[in-house]
Structures are given as structure tokens and as C-alpha cells.
Motif scaffolding. Structure first.
Motif, mmCIF file in Angstrom:
data_model
loop_
_atom_site.group_PDB
_atom_site.id
_atom_site.type_symbol
_atom_site.label_atom_id
_atom_site.label_comp_id
_atom_site.label_asym_id
_atom_site.label_seq_id
_atom_site.Cartn_x
_atom_site.Cartn_y
_atom_site.Cartn_z
ATOM 1 N N ILE A 108 8.067 -26.208 4.615
ATOM 2 C CA ILE A 108 9.057 -25.744 5.576
ATOM 3 C C ILE A 108 9.347 -24.264 5.321
ATOM 4 O O ILE A 108 9.766 -23.883 4.239
ATOM 5 N N ILE A 109 9.131 -23.442 6.346
ATOM 6 C CA ILE A 109 9.390 -22.006 6.252
ATOM 7 C C ILE A 109 10.784 -21.686 6.784
ATOM 8 O O ILE A 109 11.534 -20.927 6.170
ATOM 9 N N ARG A 110 11.143 -22.272 7.898
ATOM 10 C CA ARG A 110 12.433 -22.000 8.534
ATOM 11 C C ARG A 110 12.775 -23.169 9.444
ATOM 12 O O ARG A 110 11.888 -23.778 10.050
ATOM 13 N N VAL A 111 14.060 -23.488 9.529
ATOM 14 C CA VAL A 111 14.535 -24.534 10.421
ATOM 15 C C VAL A 111 15.647 -23.959 11.296
ATOM 16 O O VAL A 111 16.635 -23.425 10.788
ATOM 17 N N GLU A 112 15.474 -24.068 12.606
ATOM 18 C CA GLU A 112 16.482 -23.629 13.567
ATOM 19 C C GLU A 112 17.082 -24.869 14.224
ATOM 20 O O GLU A 112 16.381 -25.628 14.890
ATOM 21 N N VAL A 113 18.363 -25.072 14.004
ATOM 22 C CA VAL A 113 19.074 -26.234 14.540
ATOM 23 C C VAL A 113 20.004 -25.736 15.650
ATOM 24 O O VAL A 113 20.851 -24.877 15.415
ATOM 25 N N GLU A 114 19.846 -26.287 16.855
ATOM 26 C CA GLU A 114 20.627 -25.804 18.004
ATOM 27 C C GLU A 114 21.286 -26.979 18.714
ATOM 28 O O GLU A 114 20.620 -27.924 19.132
ATOM 29 N N GLY A 115 22.609 -26.913 18.842
ATOM 30 C CA GLY A 115 23.359 -27.962 19.503
ATOM 31 C C GLY A 115 23.520 -27.705 20.989
ATOM 32 O O GLY A 115 23.657 -26.559 21.420
ATOM 33 N N HIS A 116 23.519 -28.803 21.779
ATOM 34 C CA HIS A 116 23.639 -28.720 23.241
ATOM 35 C C HIS A 116 24.609 -29.799 23.733
ATOM 36 O O HIS A 116 24.618 -30.913 23.205
ATOM 37 N N ARG A 133 29.444 -28.026 16.242
ATOM 38 C CA ARG A 133 29.760 -29.082 15.260
ATOM 39 C C ARG A 133 28.576 -30.025 15.076
ATOM 40 O O ARG A 133 28.256 -30.433 13.958
ATOM 41 N N TRP A 134 27.924 -30.379 16.180
ATOM 42 C CA TRP A 134 26.757 -31.253 16.067
ATOM 43 C C TRP A 134 25.631 -30.559 15.292
ATOM 44 O O TRP A 134 24.988 -31.169 14.432
ATOM 45 N N ALA A 135 25.387 -29.294 15.606
ATOM 46 C CA ALA A 135 24.332 -28.558 14.908
ATOM 47 C C ALA A 135 24.643 -28.441 13.419
ATOM 48 O O ALA A 135 23.764 -28.618 12.570
ATOM 49 N N ASP A 136 25.899 -28.162 13.089
ATOM 50 C CA ASP A 136 26.293 -28.060 11.678
ATOM 51 C C ASP A 136 26.093 -29.394 10.959
ATOM 52 O O ASP A 136 25.705 -29.425 9.785
ATOM 53 N N GLY A 137 26.367 -30.496 11.663
ATOM 54 C CA GLY A 137 26.189 -31.815 11.061
ATOM 55 C C GLY A 137 24.739 -32.097 10.721
ATOM 56 O O GLY A 137 24.427 -32.619 9.637
ATOM 57 N N ASN A 159 21.471 -34.367 27.947
ATOM 58 C CA ASN A 159 21.885 -33.014 27.596
ATOM 59 C C ASN A 159 22.596 -32.949 26.258
ATOM 60 O O ASN A 159 22.583 -31.905 25.594
ATOM 61 N N ARG A 160 23.204 -34.043 25.845
ATOM 62 C CA ARG A 160 23.972 -34.058 24.595
ATOM 63 C C ARG A 160 23.003 -34.329 23.452
ATOM 64 O O ARG A 160 22.674 -35.480 23.144
ATOM 65 N N ARG A 161 22.584 -33.253 22.815
ATOM 66 C CA ARG A 161 21.481 -33.361 21.867
ATOM 67 C C ARG A 161 21.528 -32.215 20.866
ATOM 68 O O ARG A 161 22.212 -31.213 21.083
ATOM 69 N N VAL A 162 20.765 -32.383 19.792
ATOM 70 C CA VAL A 162 20.546 -31.314 18.816
ATOM 71 C C VAL A 162 19.040 -31.116 18.713
ATOM 72 O O VAL A 162 18.300 -32.048 18.393
ATOM 73 N N MET A 163 18.609 -29.889 19.002
ATOM 74 C CA MET A 163 17.195 -29.552 18.897
ATOM 75 C C MET A 163 16.919 -28.989 17.504
ATOM 76 O O MET A 163 17.636 -28.110 17.027
#
Length: 307
Positions: free
Chosen positions: A220-228, A244-248, A292-296
């Protein structure tokens, strides 16, 4: 003290990155009953972009007979005797580091003359104890370090107390490494409860992401977590909820071993919808807008051979 910090920072800023292959050494000293030294130094292995590596040593012909206490961020790593070396890794960024000859009983390495520098991701630093009594680390180039380390052995008589020293994660890189980006989706309706806490389904979803990467030996080089979120409700509330979802999800990844330095969490609020124009009652709209309620989770990886 300020001048000492700035001076060492300039020294480390010009050090080359030494990325070699194959050391069997551990990141922290281990307590044993049969002596102060372990095996001879061979070569330094390459660490990933999530760590910096430090090889701290004393020359075998060092004149001072006492131990040199090595401190990382004011905590003891080990006590180096002449001809001893230690290897440890740390999170890239700014740290204090130094070696203090016979500093008992006040242990000045924890409180005085703290030398700081920024450690670069993926870099290996060779540092030598200054036998003349100066506590500032001495950066050493590759050729000199390899020649002097050939006569040293790993210092193993103490347990490291440095909480910010990490076991080094070494990788055997492919001759033609494969870089890729892998995208995952964690559905918020099942991953989080009404209070915002992660559910068992959410924990399993994060564990499944990491298990899949482990199966293909992906570094793993980098992880980008994005909440929607969906478009229902006020924009500011949606922005905060998605964060909050992304932080979780970020916390769950870190708890399962992903270095926190490579994971970032952001919020897109309701700006990037996958399901548009839902109608009907409030409940019907909620059901329609659920995708739409998701974390990418976007993971940048380098595929490596298993070690």
C-alpha cells in the motif's frame, strides 16, 4: 538548542537515500540472556514509502568504552557499545534523535540538547555515534558506512522503549514493479449505525479490502478515503456527515495495520451523486438515494513478491 536543531536538519537534508537489499535485522532491540550482541551487519533492505529507516552504529574501534544511549523522540531505543549497531524505522516526518555517552543518572537525551530533523519517506539514514562526546548524530555516506558496519554486530541486550520506533517493513520489489489503483465502496447504511459508529458489517467490509490486497502481495502506497451522502438535508450537514463516515473507515484501516501516514480522509458531501432525481415520500427517497450514501476507498498499490 535552536541552532543545534537547525544545523542537524541541514545535514540530513543533503543525505542521499540508500536503498539496498536484504538485512535480517529487526526494527527494535530484543532482550536476550546470552550476550549483548547478535549477528554481524550485512546490508540494509529497502523500506516502502510509508517509513524511513535509521541505522545507528558505533565503530568497532571506538575509544570510549561506555555505552551510548540512543533516544528517539525522548525515549530510549538502545545502548550502543563499541562495535554495535541498531536498526529501526519511523513514520516519515520530524523527529528528535541523538546518542548520549554515559548520560546516567540524569539521562540528558530525554530532556536536553534535542536534535531534530525531517526524515523522508522511503529513505535509509546511516548515523554514527560521535565519540568526542557530542550528542548530535553524525550522518555517514554509503561507502563509509558499509566499510565500518562490516565490523559491527547488532546490539540486542535491551528492549526498546521508543514508542515511535516501528518494526521495519521490507519488500522484495519486482524487477518491473506493477503500479495500480484499486477502488472499493463501503455502503454507509450497512457500515454505520444511527449514532455514526461502525457496525460489524462495516468492520468486515474494511477487513475484506485488506485481505484482498494481501492475497496479491500488494504494498500500500497511499489510501484516499472519501465520504459521500445523498442530497437530502442541508449541504453543511451532509459535508459533516460524509467526513464522519470517511474518518470512521480511516480509523478502521489504521487499526488493522495500515500506517496512518499514508491514509487521508476527506468529504465530498452530496456533490458526487450516483443516483439522481428520486421522488415520492421521505422514506421512498431515502431508499432510492441509498447508493449515494457511501465511502469510496481508493488504494494506490505496488505489487511485490511475497517475502
Amino acid at each position: 538548542m535552536r541552532s543545534a536543531v537547525m544545523a542537524w536538519g541541514r545535514c540530513l537534508s543533503v543525505l542521499p537515500v540508500f536503498l539496498l537489499a536484504g538485512i535480517p535485522a529487526s526494527g527494535a532491540a530484543l532482550a536476550v540472556a546470552d550476550g549483548a550482541f547478535g549477528g554481524h551487519f550485512t546490508e540494509s533492505a529497502r523500506v516502502g514509502e510509508d517509513q524511513a529507516q535509521v541505522i545507528y552504529y558505533r565503530a568497532a574501534d571506538a575509544l570510549a568504552a561506555g555505552a551510548a544511549n540512543v533516544y528517539l523522540d525522548q525515549e530510549l531505543v538502545t545502548a550502543l557499545k563499541p562495535g554495535g549497531y541498531t536498526v529501526f524505522c519511523l513514520t516519515p516526518g520530524r523527529h528528535t534523535l541523538g546518542a548520549y555517552l554515559d548520560d546516567a543518572p540524569d539521562y540528558s537525551g530525554k530532556t536536553r540538547e534535542l536534535y531534530a530533523a525531517a526524515f523522508k519517506a522511503g529513505a535509509t539514514y546511516y548515523l554514527k555515534v560521535r565519540e568526542e562526546g557530542l550528542n548530535q548524530p553524525m550522518p555517514v555516506n554509503k561507502t563509509t558506512a558499509e566499510a565500518e558496519l562490516g565490523d559491527t554486530r547488532e546490539q540486542i541486550h535491551l528492549l526498546s522503549r521508543a514508542s515511535r520506533a516501528e518494526p521495519c517493513r521490507y519488500y522484495d520489489f519486482l524487477d518491473d514493479p506493477t503500479f495500480s489503483v484499486r477502488d472499493f465502496t463501503v455502503l454507509a447504511d450497512t457500515a454505520f449505525n444511527a449514532r455514526g459508529g461502525m457496525t460489524n458489517d462495516g468492520s468486515r467490509a474494511v477487513a475484506a479490502i485488506l485481505a484482498g490486497l494481501e492475497q496479491v502481495n500488494a504494498q500500500i502506497i497511499r489510501v484516499e478515503v472519501e465520504g459521500h451522502t445523498d442530497p437530502m438535508g442541508a449541504g453543511a450537514n451532509n459535508q459533516a456527515q460524509a467526513q464522519r463516515w470517511a474518518d470512521g473507515v480511516r480509523r478502521a484501516l489504521i487499526e488493522r495495520g495500515v500506517p496512518q501516514s499514508v491514509v487521508v480522509a476527506t468529504s465530498a458531501g452530496s456533490r458526487n451523486l450516483v443516483q439522481h432525481s428520486c421522488y415520492g415520500s421521505h422514506v421512498e427517497q431515502q431508499v432510492c438515494y441509498a447508493p449515494n450514501r457511501r465511502v469510496m476507498v481508493r488504494v494506490q498499490v505496488r505489487t511485490v513478491k511475497a517475502r
